[in-house]
Design a protein around this motif. Structure first.
Motif, mmCIF file in Angstrom:
data_model
loop_
_atom_site.group_PDB
_atom_site.id
_atom_site.type_symbol
_atom_site.label_atom_id
_atom_site.label_comp_id
_atom_site.label_asym_id
_atom_site.label_seq_id
_atom_site.Cartn_x
_atom_site.Cartn_y
_atom_site.Cartn_z
ATOM 1 N N LEU A 263 39.379 42.824 38.535
ATOM 2 C CA LEU A 263 40.688 43.474 38.657
ATOM 3 C C LEU A 263 40.638 44.924 38.190
ATOM 4 C CD1 LEU A 263 43.449 40.921 37.588
ATOM 5 C CD2 LEU A 263 43.193 42.057 39.791
ATOM 6 N N SER A 264 39.930 45.179 37.097
ATOM 7 C CA SER A 264 39.846 46.542 36.570
ATOM 8 C C SER A 264 39.145 47.467 37.555
ATOM 9 C CB SER A 264 39.094 46.542 35.231
ATOM 10 O OG SER A 264 39.799 45.812 34.253
ATOM 11 N N SER A 265 38.091 46.970 38.178
ATOM 12 C CA SER A 265 37.370 47.783 39.159
ATOM 13 C C SER A 265 38.267 48.125 40.346
ATOM 14 C CB SER A 265 36.125 47.026 39.634
ATOM 15 O OG SER A 265 35.447 47.761 40.624
ATOM 16 N N ILE A 266 39.014 47.137 40.834
ATOM 17 C CA ILE A 266 39.945 47.390 41.947
ATOM 18 C C ILE A 266 41.017 48.376 41.520
ATOM 19 C CG2 ILE A 266 41.707 46.331 43.418
ATOM 20 C CD1 ILE A 266 40.058 43.730 43.295
ATOM 21 N N ASN A 267 41.582 48.151 40.344
ATOM 22 C CA ASN A 267 42.664 48.991 39.843
ATOM 23 C C ASN A 267 42.240 50.449 39.742
ATOM 24 O OD1 ASN A 267 45.129 49.653 38.784
ATOM 25 N ND2 ASN A 267 44.755 48.803 36.770
ATOM 26 N N TYR A 271 43.618 53.814 41.775
ATOM 27 C CA TYR A 271 44.071 55.044 41.114
ATOM 28 C C TYR A 271 43.451 56.276 41.773
ATOM 29 C CZ TYR A 271 46.167 52.809 36.967
ATOM 30 O OH TYR A 271 46.953 52.100 36.104
ATOM 31 N N MET A 272 42.150 56.201 42.018
ATOM 32 C CA MET A 272 41.432 57.340 42.593
ATOM 33 C C MET A 272 41.968 57.685 43.984
ATOM 34 S SD MET A 272 39.464 57.856 40.064
ATOM 35 C CE MET A 272 38.706 56.967 38.691
ATOM 36 N N VAL A 273 42.285 56.661 44.767
ATOM 37 C CA VAL A 273 42.810 56.890 46.114
ATOM 38 C C VAL A 273 44.151 57.620 46.043
ATOM 39 C CG1 VAL A 273 43.704 55.761 48.192
ATOM 40 C CG2 VAL A 273 41.589 54.941 47.134
#
Length: 533
Positions: A263-267, A271-273
């Motif tokens: 989840l943290s990696s997706i989150n 954010y970057m997008v």
């Protein structure tokens, strides 16, 4: 193998003295809020005003002390020490560690306040600043404040508590308790108070999570109403809370290496997008120019703003904003630090400072530098964002900003997804830590608490949040969470002293004696392979 599993299961048991006091106190607070909300809020506000009025100077000094301590520790011999000794293997890759740390600490506050808060400071600046409301000078003041409240200072608070907890847990073999962080200053005898320390920290975080979940729920509900026309109210709030809590309970039960890490990696990538989208389609030149200028002003006035109380001007701005934030950050810090500290095994203290202090602060600086300056730009060019804030509430400002950008019909649902994932990511990390503190038998090798305990905390927080926002308002529980920052301030001061003591002679406290040379200096060792993916 089955015998080993049974043995571990037996070792894990409920710390009743830690679980029941904060849980029952929170239930009692909800009950009082529902039955006599006005009197309850009056009492809380009286206590809060007394704390902020008499200890504003202490909150300011504590925060500045955290920044100085983190920098000193980074360059001290302690910076070379590896959590768990030279033979300790990291639990995860450094990038995964960064994503988890970033998403655990920023939660959704950075999304909610980045656009709205600058408008408050522009239109009601501190008297001590000597600028006129609604001018370019007040806009500069607003950006200095955003950098002050959301970047280096809060992450320094988190980092101090994280470093000392990880050191005492992995390098001093102390119990899995926030109270163990006091051992370097007071010695072994302080461990008799571990239960009291954990109860205080746990209550502060549980109240904080309820407040955060409440504001986040209303933010999502406002966006759903804007996009889909579904009225924001108790029914929609209940559905949103149920979905959020179910998701973060499942993720927390899955453990750090599965649900939370994924989840943290997706989150973080989402954010970057969003950052990239704003950078490309927003007022790019203005955002870059004003961000650089205001960051320079922030650096120049760092100590002045960090230590401001406003008393000499009879101005309540400082107590309502930065000092209030210090109190809030301090309320969340200890339990969050328990989670962040336990995932640092195998990394050096320098690695931990990069991961918990440098990288998140840089990210938050970039985020505020783009979103807050964009909000100011649109307000100064007639978008009427401040009027939106006054008419429709703080949560409406970010949607008004997105309305100024192309593809708003796509971006707003995307933003709602980010808010949802942000709450889930931060909540499952903290639920993991909360359950851990309520469990006997947590060790360096057995770090996952029983699943049922995570479920109990998740459901309890969900029900309390829904009851409050539906029938009593969220202000009471928000005020209660900030009260936790007061006792936690003293804990952080002791932790600062502990880090300074350890940094003078790390070998004296570290059980891994083989990690030092004949002169007592830490030996830098190469990082071993990741223990498990």
């Amino acid at each position: 193998m089955e015998a080993e599993v049974r043995e571990k299961t037996v070792k894990l048991s409920l710390r009743k003295g830690v679980f029941f006091p904060p849980w029952l106190l929170l239930v009692a607070m909800v009950a009082v809020s529902l039955t006599n909300g006005d009197a309850f809020m009056a009492g809380l506000n009286t206590v809060t005003n007394w704390i902020l009025g008499n200890f504003a100077w202490a909150f300011n000094l504590t925060t500045v002390g955290c920044v100085i301590t983190v920098i000193v520790v980074y360059f001290s011999p302690l910076g070379k020490v590896r959590f768990g000794g030279s033979k300790a293997r990291p639990m995860m890759k450094f990038l995964d560690l960064v994503w988890i740390t970033l998403c655990t600490t920023i939660a959704a506050g950075i999304l909610f306040w980045a656009c709205a808060e600058p408008l408050y400071h522009m239109n009601a600046p501190a008297v001590a600043e000597g600028v006129e409301a609604g001018t370019a000078s007040s806009a500069l003041f607003a950006m200095k404040t955003m950098f002050l409240e959301w970047t280096w200072s809060p992450y320094a608070i988190y980092t101090v508590a994280t470093l000392i907890f990880a050191f005492v847990f992995y390098n001093m073999n102390q119990p899995y308790s926030m109270g163990s962080a006091l051992v370097p200053v007071f010695g072994e005898k302080v461990k008799r108070y571990n239960v009291i320390v954990d109860v205080i920290c746990l209550f502060a975080l549980v109240a904080g999570m309820a407040a955060s979940l409440g504001t986040g729920t209303m933010t999502i509900a406002g966006g759903v109403e804007k996009v889909f026309g579904i009225e924001s109210g108790p029914a929609s709030w209940g559905i949103i809370i149920a979905v959020i809590v179910t998701t973060f309970i499942i993720s927390s039960i899955s453990g750090i290496m599965k649900g939370i890490r994924v989840l943290s990696s997706i989150n973080a990538k989402v954010y970057m997008v969003l950052l990239l989208f704003l950078f490309v389609f927003g007022p790019t030149a203005f955002m870059l120019n004003f961000s650089v200028e205001s960051w320079g002003a922030y650096i120049q006035d760092f100590f002045k703003m960090s230590l401001m109380t406003g008393d000499i001007f009879q101005d309540g701005w400082a107590k309502s904003w930065p000092i209030f934030y210090w109190c809030n950050w301090l309320a969340w810090t200890p339990i969050t630090a328990v989670f962040l500290g336990k995932i640092l095994r195998g990394y050096t203290i320098k690695d931990a400072i990069k991961c918990n202090f440098v990288i998140p602060a840089v990210f938050s600086t970039i985020w505020m530098g783009l979103f807050a300056t964009a909000s100011i730009y649109y307000e100064m060019n007639g978008a009427g964002l401040y009027d939106t804030l006054l008419d429709k509430g703080t949560e409406s400002v970010v949607y008004a900003v997105f309305d100024q950008l192309p593809l708003a019909v796509i971006v707003i649902p995307f933003y709602l997804f980010i808010v949802f994932i942000s709450f889930v990511t931060a909540s499952d990390s903290n639920t993991n830590a909360m359950a851990g503190l309520c469990t006997n038998g947590i060790t360096q090798d057995e770090q996952e608490s029983p699943a049922w305990l995570k479920i109990v905390w998740g459901i309890s927080i969900a029900l309390m949040t829904w009851l409050l926002i539906s029938f009593a308002g969220i202000d009471g529980i928000k005020a209660a969470s900030n009260l936790g920052g007061f006792p936690n301030m003293f804990l952080i001061l002791i932790m600062i002293a502990g880090l300074w003591k350890i940094s003078r002679n790390p070998q004296k406290y570290d059980v891994h004696k083989e990690d030092y040379d004949s002169k007592g200096r830490p030996i830098e060792t190469p990082r071993l392979p990741i223990e498990k993916e």
